[in-house]
Each structure stands twice: as structure tokens, then as C-alpha cells.
Design an enzyme around this catalytic site. Structure first.
Site, PDB file in Angstrom:
ATOM      1  N   ARG A 240       4.883  -1.965  -0.928  1.00 36.38           N
ATOM      2  CA  ARG A 240       4.419  -3.262  -1.406  1.00 36.38           C
ATOM      3  C   ARG A 240       3.636  -3.069  -2.677  1.00 36.38           C
ATOM      4  O   ARG A 240       2.899  -2.085  -2.808  1.00 36.38           O
ATOM      5  CB  ARG A 240       3.467  -3.925  -0.395  1.00 36.38           C
ATOM      6  CG  ARG A 240       4.111  -4.704   0.693  1.00 36.38           C
ATOM      7  CD  ARG A 240       4.795  -5.982   0.170  1.00 36.38           C
ATOM      8  NE  ARG A 240       5.444  -6.689   1.258  1.00 36.38           N
ATOM      9  CZ  ARG A 240       6.685  -6.462   1.700  1.00 36.38           C
ATOM     10  NH1 ARG A 240       7.439  -5.550   1.123  1.00 36.38           N
ATOM     11  NH2 ARG A 240       7.174  -7.147   2.708  1.00 36.38           N
ATOM     12  N   GLU A 269       4.197  -9.236  -8.416  1.00 32.37           N
ATOM     13  CA  GLU A 269       5.603  -9.449  -8.739  1.00 32.37           C
ATOM     14  C   GLU A 269       5.966 -10.933  -8.542  1.00 32.37           C
ATOM     15  O   GLU A 269       5.367 -11.594  -7.684  1.00 32.37           O
ATOM     16  CB  GLU A 269       6.505  -8.539  -7.885  1.00 32.37           C
ATOM     17  CG  GLU A 269       6.477  -8.825  -6.412  1.00 32.37           C
ATOM     18  CD  GLU A 269       7.260  -7.771  -5.606  1.00 32.37           C
ATOM     19  OE1 GLU A 269       7.011  -6.563  -5.775  1.00 32.37           O
ATOM     20  OE2 GLU A 269       8.099  -8.184  -4.800  1.00 32.37           O
ATOM     21  N   HIS A 287      12.522  -5.181  -6.506  1.00 33.31           N
ATOM     22  CA  HIS A 287      12.330  -5.350  -5.054  1.00 33.31           C
ATOM     23  C   HIS A 287      13.682  -5.546  -4.344  1.00 33.31           C
ATOM     24  O   HIS A 287      13.915  -6.568  -3.683  1.00 33.31           O
ATOM     25  CB  HIS A 287      11.384  -6.535  -4.780  1.00 33.31           C
ATOM     26  CG  HIS A 287      10.745  -6.472  -3.413  1.00 33.31           C
ATOM     27  ND1 HIS A 287       9.501  -6.966  -3.143  1.00 33.31           N
ATOM     28  CD2 HIS A 287      11.206  -5.974  -2.229  1.00 33.31           C
ATOM     29  CE1 HIS A 287       9.211  -6.795  -1.856  1.00 33.31           C
ATOM     30  NE2 HIS A 287      10.239  -6.186  -1.285  1.00 33.31           N
TER      31      HIS A 287
HETATM   32  C1  8YV Z   1      12.438  -8.222   1.494  1.00 32.77           C
HETATM   33  C2  8YV Z   1      10.958  -6.420   2.140  1.00 32.77           C
HETATM   34  O1  8YV Z   1      12.575  -8.798   2.709  1.00 32.77           O
HETATM   35  O2  8YV Z   1      11.523  -6.455   4.402  1.00 32.77           O
HETATM   36  C3  8YV Z   1      10.634  -6.368   3.572  1.00 32.77           C
HETATM   37  O3  8YV Z   1       9.423  -6.262   3.901  1.00 32.77           O
HETATM   38  O4  8YV Z   1      10.131  -6.204   1.320  1.00 32.77           O
HETATM   39  C4  8YV Z   1      12.343  -6.743   1.689  1.00 32.77           C
HETATM   40  O5  8YV Z   1      13.291  -6.312   2.580  1.00 32.77           O
HETATM   41  C5  8YV Z   1      13.579  -8.623   0.686  1.00 32.77           C
HETATM   42  O6  8YV Z   1      13.324  -8.237  -0.593  1.00 32.77           O
HETATM   43  C6  8YV Z   1      13.825 -10.094   0.719  1.00 32.77           C
HETATM   44  O7  8YV Z   1      12.741 -10.780   0.145  1.00 32.77           O
END
Ligand code: 8YV
Length: 335
Positions: A240, A269, A287
Site C-alpha cells: 500500500r 495515488e 496499482h
Molecule cells: C485492488 C489491492 O483490489 O486487493 C487489494 O488490496 O490492492 C488490489 O488487488 C485492485 O487494484 C482493485 O482496486
């Protein structure tokens, strides 16, 4: 309740999967990606029985205050720092996420980033596309090998373990640090040894961040931690934004105190720190570590399964497969 409960899906997903909701719910899905302001989100949630939402929607007490029938918020992500779980639980609203189904895809992408950063793939491609290639210098573009080197993993959950398992193929030693040490069976399965955070920083040739963002680990990698790392090391963040102090990282990369970085996630972001954009020794991706056809479909299916199950339908009826606050089931039985 009269009529079918309403489900809203905050972002475009896969209509054939979402169609499984239709016999039981009135379904509306956004046709485009949007980030809803708190008041707008609150008014979307107000009439719902269930919401399937993306990470970019932040939901807490204020957003659910006027949603008396809302029974579940299903996050389309494994991370859930966008949800205030305590606030949802206090109102008897279940929250679910999408663990496991994305771990292997995210681990694959982590290795793509790691190897890309180690071998200058971003800079080399930009250079070639810019038309600079005239001859091959024998000592141009020298990168780092992985074999015999140490892979460090901060955050040894499902994704960290999937990253670690792949390291055997690259002939690497694996060390990890985690809030709590993993059982011997997991360590053996990953051929990974537990070390304290300070040792992890000092010994890693490649350091992968795979820990969830929480109130307590903002800037877990800041100037002090970067200073403990080898100047030849490569940092990979697929966890993150906010876990890394991006300004401190950019400074370390610019000053040669760290060899390279590869980042899929950023503080603030979709904005990216301008100092990172200016550097050639960092690979940046928007991401997308979980973005494969199979995985994004599986994430959607798991969110749908959680909603169906909470309302007593489908193969998991009554037992949503990936609830974050299962205690709400006891306090508020299925209708
Ligand atoms: C996002 C993610 O879900 O699962 C997570 O925690 O950071 C990613 O898989 C994906 O970018 C959709 O927003």
C-alpha cells in the site's frame, strides 16, 4: 422487507458473474469508474441491502449512518484500509474482502517488478524507444543477479508467502519479518527464516513489502529504515502507498543510497510523488498487481459469494466465505 433487497456495485466488473445476484436482488452497477464524495456515497448506500465496492470508496460511520437495511459491504480487494470495520461492526454491517484468490497473481507481478528493477527494464526500454540505441556497450546496463542473494519480505501473509515460494527458482536465501512469527510449517514451506526488522533491512538485497496498511505502520519504511538498507539494495512495494515515505525513498534513490525501487502503490495515488517520476532507477506501475483476467474475475466472484451467502443464498448460504467481522452474524441473524 417488501421486494428484493438492492445491491449496488461501485465499479464496472464482470456482468456474467454479477448476474448470479439477479434472482435474489435488484442489482445496479456503475458503468464507469468514479470516486464518490462522502455525501454522494452515503446517498448511494442509503437504500441498499448490500454494496460491492472498490478500494477507492472510503466507507465509515458517516457513510452508513442513513442505511438502515445495509447488511454487507463487500470489498473488491484483499486490503481493506478503505473500510472502517469497527464502525460497520457497531452497526451490525458485515464486511468482506477477497483474500487468497489474488495472491499468486500479485506474487507473479512482484517478481516482474523485482526483476525489472534489478535489470533496468524501465530505463532501458525508454532509452530504446527514444532512439538512443547505436551500439551495445559491453558494460552498459549492468544489473543485479538474484542467485545467491537475499530476498527480504516484510509482511509474511498469504502474498508474502507466495512471493517467498517463487524465490527457490531464483536460487535466493529468504528472510522475513512479520508482526508475529509464522509457524514452522509455513517457514519450511517457504524456506524462509524469521529475523527482526532491523536485520531484515540490513541483510536484504531485495526487500519486498507485502504488509497491510494500518494506523500503526504508516511510513514503516522511512528515512531511518532506508538508511539501514544496503546501498546496492532494491525495494519493491506491492502493499500500500503510505507504508513507504515516498519523499524519503526518492531522496535515497537520487543520492545513490539505494540502487533501485519498483512501486505498484503510492502515497496519495493516483498522484505519484514528482521526485519519483523524475528518476530512472525506479519502475512505476499503476496499482495493477492483481490485474489479470482470472484474478479480477475470481475477486468479483468472491465478493458476490459473500453477498449471496449473507442473505442465505448460494453454496455458502449463511456462511460468507471471507468476512472480516464474523461477529456480526451472531448479533444479527440472516433474514
Ligand atoms: C485492488 C489491492 O483490489 O486487493 C487489494 O488490496 O490492492 C488490489 O488487488 C485492485 O487494484 C482493485 O482496486
Amino acid at each position: 422487507m417488501t421486494g428484493k433487497p438492492r445491491v449496488w456495485i461501485s465499479r464496472p466488473t464482470f456482468p456474467d458473474i454479477v448476474a448470479r445476484l439477479e434472482p435474489h436482488f435488484e442489482v445496479t452497477a456503475e458503468a464507469e469508474e468514479s470516486v464518490f464524495a462522502p455525501a454522494e456515497l452515503a446517498s448511494r448506500l442509503a437504500p441498499l441491502g448490500a454494496a460491492i465496492v472498490g478500494l477507492n470508496q472510503r466507507i465509515g460511520a458517516a457513510e452508513v449512518a442513513n442505511a438502515p437495511c445495509l447488511r454487507i459491504v463487500a470489498n473488491l480487494a484483499v486490503g481493506y484500509d478503505n473500510l472502517d470495520i469497527a464502525a460497520l461492526t457497531a452497526r451490525g454491517i458485515a464486511a468482506s474482502h477477497t483474500p487468497d484468490v489474488l495472491s499468486e497473481s500479485v506474487a507473479d507481478f512482484t517478481w516482474a517488478l523485482l526483476l525489472g528493477a534489478a535489470r533496468h527494464m524501465g530505463a532501458a526500454e525508454r532509452w530504446l524507444r527514444a532512439g538512443h540505441w547505436r551500439a551495445n556497450g559491453f558494460k552498459d546496463w549492468l544489473g543485479l543477479d538474484t542467485r545467491g542473494r537475499t530476498l527480504g519480505i516484510l509482511g509474511m501473509g498469504r502474498i508474502g508467502q507466495a512471493v517467498a515460494r517463487r524465490a527457490a527458482g531464483f536460487g535466493m536465501r529468504v528472510v522475513y519479518h512479520n508482526r508475529s512469527r509464522q509457524p514452522a510449517s509455513i517457514e519450511a514451506g517457504c524456506a524462509a527464516s524469521y529475523v527482526d526488522k532491523s536485520t531484515l533491512l540490513a541483510e536484504s538485497d531485495f526487500l519486498v513489502l507485502a504488509l497491510p496498511l494500518s494506523a500503526g505502520n504508516r511510513h514503516a519504511i522511512g528515512a531511518a529504515e532506508l538508511a539501514r538498507m544496503k546501498p546496492t539494495a532494491v525495494l519493491v512495494n506491492i502493499a500500500r502507498g503510505g507504508i513507504v515515505d515516498d519523499a524519503a525513498l526518492a531522496a535515497a534513490l537520487a543520492q545513490g543510497r539505494l540502487a533501485a525501487a519498483a512501486l505498484d502503490v503510492f502515497e496519495g495515488e493516483p498522484d505519484v510523488h514528482p521526485a519519483l517520476l523524475a528518476l530512472d532507477n525506479v519502475i512505476l506501475s499503476p496499482h495493477i498487481a492483481s490485474a489479470t483476467w482470472d484474478t479480477r474475475r475470481a475477486m468479483t466472484a468472491l465478493a458476490v459469494d459473500n453477498v449471496l451467502a449473507l442473505f442465505g443464498h448460494g453454496q455458502h448460504a449463511g456462511q460468507p466465505p471471507s468476512l472480516l467481522n464474523p461477529e456480526v452474524l451472531a448479533s444479527r441473524p440472516a433474514p
